[in-house]
Design an enzyme around this catalytic site. Structure first.
Site, short mmCIF file in Angstrom:
data_model
loop_
_atom_site.label_atom_id
_atom_site.label_comp_id
_atom_site.label_asym_id
_atom_site.label_seq_id
_atom_site.Cartn_x
_atom_site.Cartn_y
_atom_site.Cartn_z
N CYS A 78 -14.72 16.02 63.02
CA CYS A 78 -15.79 15.09 62.64
C CYS A 78 -15.41 13.66 63.05
CB CYS A 78 -16.13 15.24 61.17
SG CYS A 78 -17.73 14.55 60.73
N HIS A 174 -16.41 20.77 59.73
CA HIS A 174 -15.21 20.70 58.90
C HIS A 174 -14.69 22.10 58.54
CE1 HIS A 174 -15.30 16.37 57.89
NE2 HIS A 174 -16.60 16.50 58.02
N GLU A 176 -11.81 22.85 57.55
CA GLU A 176 -10.90 22.72 56.41
C GLU A 176 -11.61 22.82 55.07
OE1 GLU A 176 -12.36 18.54 57.18
OE2 GLU A 176 -11.92 20.32 58.38
#
Length: 190
Positions: A78, A174, A176
């Protein structure tokens, strides 16, 4: 192999948690001497203008540019993708600092504001046939990929959301923030 997380601002803690799930302890990188100790670096999502300014303040720009793609693999998620981009198309933020390492053009916040954040399945053939869960928060959009840049993943409509140029990788989503660690594992193989 030693993994670093750029820990100036953003969601580096979430990346650390993902790496810990498969037994990797990452070093938090804030200074050039810490950067010198890693072979892989994740630049997390966050606020790209702040990250860019802090890279300059903490004298990390030139060491990053010198090692990028050679003895240092870098992945930007991002805001981290924005930091890696060679060019940004965004009339509101002409002063956005970037490293200019990947031959990609991005548009900041292209999917809308925080309120327009969304989740969508991502097709990533290099990671197998099962779609990835994609979390998009004020995400940038790839507007162009240079000739040496390979698209790695797309939304169902074909829009590119991950790309690779040698040992450099950028994702506009994202990984994660999900339980799927395939993108992290792919990055560690670069």
């Amino acid at each position: 192999m030693s993994i670093g997380l750029l820990a100036l601002q953003g969601d580096f803690r979430e990346h650390r948690a993902t790496l810990r799930r498969f037994g990797i302890e990452a070093l938090e990188v804030r200074l050039p001497q810490q950067l010198a100790a890693v072979s892989h670096l994740i630049i997390p999502g966050g606020e790209s203008t702040t990250i860019g300014r802090l890279l300059t303040r903490y004298a990390l720009v030139e060491p990053l540019r010198a090692r990028a793609g050679h003895d240092l693999a870098i992945w930007g998620t991002c805001a981290g993708a924005i930091i890696l981009a060679r060019e940004l198309r965004d009339t509101k933020h002409g002063g956005q600092p970037t490293l200019g390492l990947m031959d990609i053009t991005l548009r900041r916040n292209a999917f809308g504001s925080q309120l327009d954040s969304f989740e969508a399945p991502i097709n990533a053939p290099v990671l197998g046939p099962t779609p990835l869960p994609g979390v998009f928060i004020r995400a940038p959009r790839f507007e162009s990929l240079g000739p040496k840049v390979q698209a790695l993943a797309t939304l169902p409509d074909g829009e590119v959301v991950a790309a690779r140029q040698g040992r450099l990788m950028a994702t506009t989503f994202h990984p994660e923030l999900t339980d799927d660690d395939r993108v992290h594992r792919y990055f560690l193989e670069l």
